[in-house]
Structure formats: structure tokens, C-alpha cells
Design a protein around this motif. Structure first.
Motif, PDB file in Angstrom:
ATOM      1  N   ALA A  79       0.855  -1.183   0.000  1.00 30.98           N
ATOM      2  CA  ALA A  79       0.000   0.000   0.000  1.00 30.98           C
ATOM      3  C   ALA A  79       0.887   1.228   0.000  1.00 30.98           C
ATOM      4  CB  ALA A  79      -0.904  -0.008   1.224  1.00 30.98           C
ATOM      5  N   THR A  80       0.676   2.097  -0.973  1.00 28.47           N
ATOM      6  CA  THR A  80       1.433   3.344  -1.004  1.00 28.47           C
ATOM      7  C   THR A  80       0.466   4.511  -0.850  1.00 28.47           C
ATOM      8  OG1 THR A  80       2.706   2.246  -2.702  1.00 28.47           O
ATOM      9  CG2 THR A  80       3.231   4.563  -2.259  1.00 28.47           C
ATOM     10  N   PRO A  81       0.626   5.308   0.174  1.00 28.06           N
ATOM     11  CA  PRO A  81      -0.270   6.468   0.312  1.00 28.06           C
ATOM     12  C   PRO A  81      -0.117   7.400  -0.883  1.00 28.06           C
ATOM     13  CG  PRO A  81       0.947   6.061   2.338  1.00 28.06           C
ATOM     14  CD  PRO A  81       1.532   5.163   1.290  1.00 28.06           C
ATOM     15  N   TYR A  82      -1.248   7.966  -1.322  1.00 26.04           N
ATOM     16  CA  TYR A  82      -1.202   8.877  -2.462  1.00 26.04           C
ATOM     17  C   TYR A  82      -0.251  10.021  -2.207  1.00 26.04           C
ATOM     18  CZ  TYR A  82      -5.207   6.567  -4.598  1.00 26.04           C
ATOM     19  OH  TYR A  82      -6.027   5.656  -5.176  1.00 26.04           O
ATOM     20  N   VAL A  83      -0.265  10.541  -0.958  1.00 25.75           N
ATOM     21  CA  VAL A  83       0.587  11.703  -0.713  1.00 25.75           C
ATOM     22  C   VAL A  83       2.038  11.387  -0.962  1.00 25.75           C
ATOM     23  CG1 VAL A  83      -0.817  13.066   0.867  1.00 25.75           C
ATOM     24  CG2 VAL A  83       0.500  11.152   1.752  1.00 25.75           C
ATOM     25  N   GLN A  84       2.410  10.116  -0.745  1.00 31.80           N
ATOM     26  CA  GLN A  84       3.809   9.779  -0.978  1.00 31.80           C
ATOM     27  C   GLN A  84       4.135   9.753  -2.454  1.00 31.80           C
ATOM     28  OE1 GLN A  84       5.243   6.370   1.096  1.00 31.80           O
ATOM     29  NE2 GLN A  84       5.055   7.373   3.095  1.00 31.80           N
ATOM     30  N   SER A  85       3.163   9.327  -3.251  1.00 36.38           N
ATOM     31  CA  SER A  85       3.468   9.296  -4.672  1.00 36.38           C
ATOM     32  C   SER A  85       3.379  10.694  -5.274  1.00 36.38           C
ATOM     33  CB  SER A  85       2.539   8.327  -5.400  1.00 36.38           C
ATOM     34  OG  SER A  85       1.221   8.772  -5.318  1.00 36.38           O
ATOM     35  N   TRP A  86       2.558  11.565  -4.656  1.00 41.23           N
ATOM     36  CA  TRP A  86       2.465  12.927  -5.203  1.00 41.23           C
ATOM     37  C   TRP A  86       3.639  13.790  -4.782  1.00 41.23           C
ATOM     38  CZ3 TRP A  86      -3.245  13.591  -3.323  1.00 41.23           C
ATOM     39  CH2 TRP A  86      -4.081  12.820  -4.152  1.00 41.23           C
TER      40      TRP A  86
END
Ligand SMILES: Nc1ncnc2c1ncn2[C@@H]1O[C@H](COP(=O)(O)OP(=O)(O)O)[C@@H](O)[C@H]1O
Ligand SMILES: [Mg+2]
Lengths: 343, 404, 253
Positions: A79-86
Motif C-alpha cells: 500500500a502506497t499512500p497517495y501523498v507519498q506518490s504525489w
């Protein structure tokens, strides 16, 4: 000596919460003349603002990592939080870590909005009704709000930790010349105390130094006269309700790491906050703050083992006992004005 | 009859008939049908709660309804009554009469003390004083007085006070012949014994405990009517209406209000004693301030200051709590099957929050609606409807005019 | 010796000396009026008679006994009844019940627990209440909700409630304030009738000179918390000090 300092420190964080909730209650009572049993619910909603922001920040998408396998031998789901990918991995992680402080910004508009809706939609219609009706309708509202929270967040407490840097404790004893570990105090509680001091200071400064605040204070002292001057006091009072809601909400946001938010925390704090208001003196803002800290510290002292050994159970009742004695001997409380709600 | 005027007598007999026939009235659907599962409420424990909470709220109404003093700590007396009764079962014997008497006496003494202190103030201060004192009782019951290790373990804390095989029970047996706990009884009639009547598809249960409680409820109801119509009741209404005038008319209001407070405390203690008599287990959660809040809710729902309001409020609250908590998603799907699937799913998804575990929410909303739109509660609602349909049924219990 | 003897009464509210050196003697079976401009301290003085306020100095004796330090209900039981500036009745009760309460208080004292009798079985109380209503011409209103009556009738009911206790001293605080002319005249007639028919002492505070001169046997003029003059009505009318007090007020308004 070290034990006494420790108890004072221990009393500060609960005292801060009491003071902040009582401050809002007093603002509402002093301006609108309404006894707001839903104020504890506002505190709780604040805490759940922190929970919500944390949830939003940790919203994740699922990817499969073929290099690793789970216990069934299938590729591991990550699971990768969206904030981390943004925002990149480290910024994202920091955002999540700082969810609680960030929730301050997030909660202010929400709490003010809830405050406005409550006042305009419900409380407004109860100004002319008896105090008993005001108590009852706000009590009903408190139930509804807490049940709504329970419906959406469940009945279990939701741990909402403070940012990494604030976890752990500081050894106060050493700088004061005591033994190591004599006075240990968690960092976040210091933050909470400082934060409360800032909020309390801000509210007082606002009332003291702005024209808006002056009018509100004048209105608290004598509503009719101010009304006669042609000032629309009601609108200002609505805004004060919003501010009071925000104060309670902020108290809740920052309390989340101290006590994992649960749906009934509002009701738990409510009774004590009322007691605080009464002890401080109905309608007195400094009284509410003073009584909040005083009772918080008193409670901490009463829970010392040495004291419990003398009077068992005193920690459970000390606040109520003080309140009962105060109401009976000095109905206007510690700092209440003469003639305000003295009957 | 019985020293009541005609209207009150009628009212009394209606309530009497309803409670004595409750096993029929509450079981309108044949056993085993899906409607029965949902709407039948003729189970002993539920019916017992109807009448016991009825007693509680009738008593609360004598204080709040007549004098306007809003106590937010009445659950304390309920709890004190429950504990007293269980102690009686533990120490003396399993007959419910001494247990109930002790419950009334102890709660009466507490009410006298608490009332004496709280009534030094009025209005919000009174509410907060009662709230604070009751919360204090709750905290004590939960902590010091409930610590099994301490020498003054009166309440047994979180576990709750219950019977055990090594209780003294001076006038009874500690253990029955087959090694079990003895059961509560009224001179030998076990409270939990029931007579079941099978008629066609219907099954009616007549439970001894229920009838015992119902009869006590009727006596309590009768006493409350007498109080409402007495000079004392008139004085209490006058206190609510204009306390200042009372004082300048040469009346000392405080003993009047204190008397009302003690009476309502005794009613609450009686209710607590009955709860323990039906199931000899008393826990501190009965004393929590939100439980006091629920008493207030029941009183408001029914109609404060009216005679039957409390009975209706208590019954309504318990009945809906029961039904709402039984409705789950599949029941909702059954009911809404006539709708197009999409809408049905949407509706079920929405209603889901208000039923089952969400019943608190529904009752909370209902309570708010009643306070906002129907301050006189369901009784007032009934009167309004009656008026709308033009029936000149001159209504009854709210009117302060005691017709002869 | 008057039935009500007030000596050297003084009362301070914070920085305001509301009453100072008030001396007053009300003779038995007379009607004594206390007049004075707004804010003169008339109501404050009255509140000192009935236990609502405790004066800082002085004494208030009713029939040889001090009333100071007693509660309002004790003072009422001594034989003093009070009518308020705005009618204070039991709005939620009906007229007959309103009438019955003071009669119970007179008969049973400050508290009696009669929780199991039917109030309508108390024949003597009911009869006395009905009789009183008849005397006041309110028999038809017997079952009316008291709150729904006109202000004049509320006043009438309040006076009737006070009279039903056969008080020795009746205190009235601006009984006609805020009333229409017709209601005022009715009230004057009622008070005149009471004065004639009963052995009763009346102390009345009034703003309306018409009312005062129709009723009073003796008048005290109060200004800024002190009595200016006390005299018979005919001497008060042209008194220069009185003029001054009132003219001062009219200019200020
Ligand atoms: N409880 C009180 N606290 C403070 N000031 C009061 C109080 N009651 C009356 N006063 C003041 O005392 C003065 C006299 O008032 P009052 O006796 O009501 O005058 P009157 O009835 O003659 O018009 C007024 O200036 C009033 O503001
Ligand atoms: Mg006046």
C-alpha cells in the motif's frame, strides 16, 4: 518536592483541556445565555478531525511487489499512500507523521462551520425557551453527534499518535537538580500545554484589543444597553459561537495523541467542564481558565498514592467535591460577577 | 372511585387494563412469523422493563413535571436501589418484598441528603449539582466501593454485584438442594416462573415477575395521580409557575420541593429494587449520568407534567429500542423489496445507519424533534391529533382543572 | 406608635446610596402613600420591609417586632402581604387554584404535607376562595387559565390573593403602572372599597398623582433615597419641595 512538581505537570494537560472547553462554554453562556450540553461533542469532533485527516493522508493505492511474496506465496501487496506518490516518499511520510498538527488548519474551518450551523439552525430558536429546554435540546444534539461519529468511526478508540519528534519524554528532574527519571514528562504534553496557552491568550487578546471583542464584552456585561446602541449584537454572538466551537475543536485535535479519540470522549469531558465553569464562575472567562487548571492539578494531586492511602477514592471525586462546596458556599464561583446567575 | 375523579378513574383503568393484558397486546402476531420476530414484545424481560421504567419515570415526573426542577442525577437512586436489593438477597433471603423495601428506604435516605444539598440552588445550578453528586456516586461505586480487594467492597465494581453460593442468606438457603443459586420470589412464587398459553399459532407468556412489577407500577401510578390532585401537588405546580409569589404568600418552598425530590428518589429506588428482583445483578453503569439523561428523555418523549406521559414515554422508549435494534439490512431489503433495485439498495444503505446498532441515533433524533416541535411530548401530540379530527374529546391529564 | 415603624434605614448598592436615613411611621388602618420621582428608592424601601433586601442600617418594626433578617414567607406569616409592580400570580394555574394557595398558607402555615387528600375535598378552603372571587367579581373566571387574563384582572386577582389572607398590612408597589385609564380607575375603586370595608393598613407606592390623591390619608415624599416631607395630602399638593423634586425630574427627562 519532585513528586509535587510532577503532579503539577501531570495536572497541566488535563487542566488545559478543561480550561479550553470551559472557555468555550463560558463564551457561549456569557454571550448567548445558552447552556450548551453539546460542547463536549464539539471537543470530540475536533479530535476526530485529527483522525480524519490522518485517514485522508494515508489513503493508499495497492500495488504488487513481485520481488517479495506474502505467506501464501503470492506477490506481496504494497500500500502506497497517495501523498507519498504525489509529494515524494519522504515529504509524504512527513505529512502523515505531522497529521495531528496539520489537522489544526483542517479543523478550524470545519469547526467554525459546525458552530455556525448549530447556532443558526438550532440554538437560535431556543434563546427564549427555558434553560431546561436548552439543556435538553443540546443534550439531544450531543447524543446525535456522538452516535454519528460512532456510526462512521466505530466504537473503538483510534490511536492517533503525535509526530515522531514529539514522542518520548523529557527528564525535567535532571535540570532541576533531582535524580534522573524523577520527573519525566512527555514532550507532547508540553506541546499541548503551550498550545492551550497560546489559544487562551489569543482569545483574550481578541476580546481585549479588537473592537469586535470590545462590543462582545460589553454585550456580555449588558446585552440590552448594547442592543440599544443600534449594534447588531446577535450577529457577533453567532460569530462568537463559531469561535467557541473552534476553541473546543482545537482542544480536541491536539488531545488526540494524549487519549485515543473515541465517540464518548465528549460526554466524558462535558460533565467535568461544566463543573469547571461553575467553579470558575458562570460567565467569567478568566474564572473558567483558572478553574480548569486548578481542578486539573488538584485531580493530579488526588491521584498520588500517598493521598489515596489517606482518603481512598479521593481522586475519583475531588473535582465534584470542590464544585459542590463552591456552589454551596460561593454560588458565583471563584471569579464570577456579582449578580450573574447567583440564584 | 378510589378517591379519584371520573376522568382520572377512567385513565387509571385504561392503564390497568393495558398492563394486565400486555402479554396479549404486545404479542399481536402468531409465534414464529417474521412479523412476530420483529414486532412482538411480549417477552418477560422486555415487559418487565416497560413497567419498571414506567415507575422510574412516573417518579421523575413528580419532581420535574410538577416543580420544574430538572435533576440530571436520578440514575443514582436507581443504582442505589439496585445495590440495596441485591444485598438483601445476599444477606437475608430471596423474598423480593424486604429487598424492595430496603431499596426504597436507602434511596429515600440518599434522596433526602442529596436533595437537601442540591436544593440550596435552583435552575442550572441545581441540575449541575445533581449531575455532579450522581457522578460522584457512580465514580465511587466503580472504584473504591467496588474494589474486590478492599474491605468496603459494596458494589463489586465492573463485574457488578451478584449472588454467590457462599452468601449468608439468614432467612433462606445459600445454595439450593441441587447446588444452584436460589431464585428471587414473592413468598414462594418465583419471579422468573411463567405460564405459557398456546392459542392457535399464538403463544402468550404470563410471567410472575412481570405481573408483580405491573401491579407495583399501578400502585405507583395511582399514588402519583393522588399526588397530582392533592393540595401538595398544587403547591408543587405553583412552585414551577412562580416561586417568588409562593415565598411572598407565606409558603416555604424548599420543604415542598425537597419532599417531591425524596418521593421521586424513592420511586427510582423502587424501580432499581425491582430490576434487581427480576435479575439479581446490579452494575454501576446503571448510575452513569447518561442513564440519568435517558430518564429525562423518556419523560420528555411521553410528556412532562402529564399523568400518563411517563408511562407512555418509558414504554415507547423501550419498545422502539427493542424493535430498532432488531432491524438489520436483510429485514430492510425485505421491506423495501417493492422498490427498484438501485433505489432499494440506496435506501437500505441509508436506513442502515438508523437501525440495528444505530438505534441510539434514531432515538436521539426523535428526542430532539420532540423537544423542538412537541415540547408536550407524545401526549400533546395525541391531543393535537385528536383536536384535528374534530373529536371533542376534552383532554384530560394535562388540563390543570380538576373536574369533579 | 404606628403599625409599621421605620427608623434610620440606609441601603447602599456599590457606589450608590439608594436609601439614607429613612424614617417612616404608618398608622394603623390608614392608607399611607410613598411618592417620589423615578429612582428615588421607593421599591428598594419596600423590598426592605418584606425580606427581599437587608438594609445596611436602621430598623423596621412591624407591630413591635423586627422584620429584618426574616425570610419573605415568615414576614408574610406575620401579616404583611405584598402586591408587585408587575402582577405576580401563578400563571400556569387556574384562577380558583390561585385563590386557594394563599388560603392554604394562612391555614396551614409555611409547609404542610397533604399529599394524599384531594384538594377539592378541602371544602373550607374552596369555599373561602370562591367567596373571595365572588366578592371581587371574578366568580365567572373561576376555571380560567390565570396567564390568559388581562393585566387589570391579573392585578385584581393578585390583590384578592393578598386580601384572602386577611393581612394587617398590605403593601402595593405601583399597582396601576402600565395600566389603561379604565383599569386604573377600577383598581382605585377596588382599593377604596377595601379600605372602607376592612380593618387594614395600606402602604402604597405610586407614581400617578391621581391615584395617590384618591386614596392616601398621609403622604411621604422620597427623593434620592431620603424623605423630603411627610404630611397630609392637601398640604403636599402645593408644597414647594415636592414641586422641586418633581420639576427636577421633568427637566431631566
Ligand atoms: N439590586 C440592585 N442593585 C443595584 N442597584 C439597585 C438595585 N435595586 C435598585 N437599585 C438602584 O437603586 C435606585 C433606586 O431604585 P428603586 O428603588 O427601584 O427606585 P424607584 O422604585 O423609586 O423608582 C436606582 O438608582 C436603582 O438603579
Ligand atoms: Mg419602583
Amino acid at each position: 518536592m519532585d513528586a509535587i512538581i510532577l503532579q503539577i505537570l501531570n495536572g497541566l494537560d488535563k487542566g488545559s483541556a478543561y480550561a479550553l472547553i470551559a472557555l468555550g462554554l463560558t463564551l457561549i453562556f456569557g454571550t448567548l445565555g445558552v447552556v450548551n450540553f453539546a460542547h463536549g461533542a464539539l471537543f470530540m469532533i475536533g479530535a476526530f478531525c485529527a483522525v480524519t485527516l490522518k485517514k485522508i493522508l494515508t489513503l493508499s493505492y495497492i500495488t504488487e511487489d513481485p520481488t517479495q511474496t506474502d505467506f501464501l506465496g503470492k506477490p506481496l501487496k504494497v500500500a502506497t499512500p497517495y501523498v507519498q506518490s504525489w509529494f515524494g516518499e519522504s515529504t509524504g511520510a512527513a505529512l502523515i507523521d505531522w497529521a495531528v498538527p496539520l489537522a489544526i488548519l483542517f479543523s478550524i474551518p470545519i469547526m467554525i462551520g459546525i458552530g455556525f450551523i448549530m447556532e443558526r439552525g438550532l440554538i437560535k430558536h431556543f434563546y427564549k425557551r427555558p434553560h431546561a429546554d436548552q439543556i435538553l435540546v443540546t443534550f439531544g444534539l450531543a447524543i446525535v453527534l456522538q452516535e454519528l461519529i460512532k456510526t462512521f468511526y466505530g466504537a473503538n478508540p483510534i490511536p492517533t499518535p503525535a509526530p515522531e519528534v514529539f514522542r518520548g519524554s523529557y527528564d525535567f528532574g535532571v535540570i532541576l537538580g533531582f535524580e534522573a527519571n524523577a520527573i519525566i514528562y512527555p514532550y507532547w504534553r508540553m506541546v499541548y500545554f503551550a498550545f492551550s496557552a497560546v489559544i487562551i491568550g489569543a482569545v483574550f487578546a481578541f476580546l481585549q484589543f479588537t473592537t469586535f471583542g470590545m462590543v462582545v464584552r460589553a454585550g456580555m456585561a449588558d446585552r440590552e444597553t448594547v442592543g440599544l446602541l443600534g449594534i447588531n449584537i446577535d450577529k457577533r454572538f453567532t460569530i462568537m459561537f463559531g469561535i467557541a466551537a473552534a476553541v473546543a475543536g482545537l482542544a480536541g485535535v491536539m488531545y488526540a495523541p494524549i487519549n485515543s479519540p473515541n465517540y464518548h470522549m465528549g460526554m466524558d469531558f462535558l460533565v467535568l467542564s461544566f463543573v469547571v465553569v461553575v467553579v470558575g464562575g458562570m460567565g467569567s472567562l478568566p474564572g473558567a481558565v483558572l478553574a480548569g487548571f486548578m481542578l486539573g492539578i488538584l485531580e493530579a494531586f488526588a491521584s498520588m498514592n500517598q493521598i489515596k492511602a489517606i482518603i481512598p477514592g479521593i481522586d475519583q471525586i475531588i473535582i465534584y467535591l470542590v464544585a459542590i462546596i463552591i456552589i454551596l458556599t460561593r454560588p458565583r464561583g471563584l471569579m464570577g460577577k456579582k449578580g450573574v446567575m447567583e440564584e | 372511585m378510589l378517591g379519584l375523579n371520573k376522568k382520572d378513574t377512567t385513565l387509571f383503568w385504561i392503564v390497568a387494563a393495558m398492563s394486565l393484558l400486555a402479554p396479549f397486546i404486545l404479542n399481536p402476531f402468531p409465534e414464529g412469523s417474521s412479523l412476530a420476530q420483529m414486532f412482538n414484545a411480549g417477552y418477560p424481560d422486555l415487559m418487565q422493563r416497560f413497567v419498571i421504567f414506567g415507575i422510574l419515570v412516573i417518579g421523575f415526573n413528580i419532581l420535574f413535571g410538577l416543580t420544574g426542577y430538572l435533576s440530571f442525577g436520578h440514575a443514582a437512586f436507581l443504582g442505589i436501589g439496585s445495590y440495596s436489593a441485591v444485598w438483601m438477597f445476599k444477606l437475608v433471603g430471596m423474598n423480593v418484598i424486604p429487598a424492595i423495601l430496603l431499596a426504597m428506604i436507602v434511596s429515600g435516605v440518599f434522596a433526602l441528603l442529596i436533595g437537601y444539598v442540591s436544593l440550596r440552588r435552583s435552575g442550572i445550578y441545581f441540575s449541575i449539582l445533581t449531575l455532579a453528586i450522581a457522578q460522584m456516586c457512580y465514580n465511587l461505586a466503580y472504584s473504591v466501593l467496588g474494589n474486590p480487594a478492599s474491605s468496603y467492597n459494596l458494589t463489586n465494581g465492573e463485574t457488578g454485584l451478584q449472588l454467590s453460593l457462599d452468601d449468608a442468606r439468614i432467612f433462606g438457603e445459600s445454595v439450593t438442594a441441587d447446588g444452584a443459586l436460589p431464585v428471587t420470589n414473592f413468598f414462594g412464587l418465583a419471579m422468573r416462573s411463567s405460564y405459557k398459553m398456546d392459542v392457535g399459532g399464538w403463544l402468550f407468556t404470563f410471567n410472575a415477575g412481570y405481573y408483580f412489577s405491573a401491579i407495583i407500577m399501578l400502585i405507583s401510578f395511582y399514588v402519583s395521580i393522588r399526588i397530582f390532585r392533592s393540595p401538595f401537588g398544587m403547591m408543587l405546580r405553583a412552585v414551577k409557575s412562580n416561586q417568588q409569589r409562593m415565598n411572598y404568600t407565606g409558603l416555604n418552598t424548599r420543604p415542598y420541593i425537597l419532599a417531591a425530590f425524596v418521593i421521586s428518589g424513592i420511586y427510582a429506588g423502587l424501580a432499581g429494587g425491582l430490576l434487581s428482583s427480576m435479575d439479581p445483578l446490579a452494575g454501576a453503569e446503571r448510575m452513569h449520568w447518561t442513564a440519568s439523561g435517558e430518564i429525562v428523555i423518556m419523560a420528555i418523549l411521553g410528556g412532562v407534567g402529564t399523568l400518563v406521559g411517563p408511562v407512555i414515554g418509558a414504554g415507547f422508549n423501550e419498545y422502539f429500542k427493542n424493535i430498532l435494534s432488531k432491524i438489520n439490512d436483510s429485514v430492510l431489503h425485505d421491506w423495501l423489496a417493492f422498490m427498484p433495485d438501485g433505489i432499494e439498495n440506496l435506501m437500505v444503505g441509508f436506513l442502515h445507519y438508523f437501525v440495528g446498532k444505530g438505534w441510539h441515533l434514531t432515538l436521539g433524533i426523535m428526542f430532539m424533534l420532540v423537544i423542538i416541535f412537541l415540547p408536550g411530548g407524545l401526549v400533546e401530540g395525541g391531543q393535537r391529533i385528536a383536536k384535528k379530527f374534530g373529536r371533542k374529546k376534552k383532554s384530560d391529564e394535562t388540563s390543570t382543572t380538576p373536574a369533579e | 406608635m404606628g403599625i409599621l415603624e421605620v427608623k434610620n434605614v440606609g441601603k447602599r448598592f456599590g457606589g450608590l446610596q439608594a436609601l439614607s436615613n429613612v424614617e417612616l411611621s404608618v398608622k394603623e388602618n390608614t392608607c399611607h402613600a410613598i411618592i417620589g420621582p423615578n429612582g428615588a428608592g421607593k421599591s428598594t424601601l419596600l423590598n426592605c420591609f418584606v425580606g427581599k433586601l437587608m438594609p445596611d442600617t436602621g430598623s423596621v418594626m412591624f407591630d413591635g417586632q423586627s422584620v429584618l433578617g426574616r425570610t419573605p414567607y415568615e414576614i408574610n406569616q406575620m401579616g404583611i402581604s405584598r402586591v408587585f409592580q408587575t402582577p405576580e400570580i401563578f400563571g400556569d394555574l387556574n384562577v380558583l387554584e390561585n385563590m386557594m394557595i394563599p388560603i392554604f398558607a394562612k391555614r396551614d402555615g409555611a409547609f404542610r404535607m397533604h399529599a394524599f387528600e384531594n384538594m377539592l375535598d378541602e371544602r373550607d378552603v374552596v369555599e373561602k376562595a370562591e367567596h373571595m372571587l365572588e366578592e371581587m367579581g371574578m366568580a365567572d373566571a373561576r376555571n380560567d387559565h390565570a396567564a390568559s387574563m388581562s393585566r387589570g384582572n391579573k392585578r385584581r386577582l393578585e390583590i384578592a390573593m393578598c386580601l384572602s389572607q386577611d393581612p394587617r398590612l398590605l403593601l402595593l408597589d405601583e399597582p396601576t403602572a402600565g395600566m389603561a385609564r379604565a383599569d386604573t380607575n377600577n383598581t382605585i375603586d377596588l382599593l377604596k372599597q377595601i379600605k372602607e370595608e376592612r380593618d387594614i393598613t395600606i402602604a402604597i407606592i405610586e407614581h400617578d398623582m391621581h391615584v395617590v390623591f384618591s386614596l392616601a390619608d398621609r403622604i411621604t415624599v422620597l427623593a434620592q433615597g431620603t424623605p423630603l416631607v411627610e404630611d397630609d395630602p392637601e398640604n403636599i399638593k402645593g408644597h414647594p419641595k415636592v414641586r422641586e423634586a418633581y420639576l427636577g425630574e421633568t427637566q431631566a427627562v
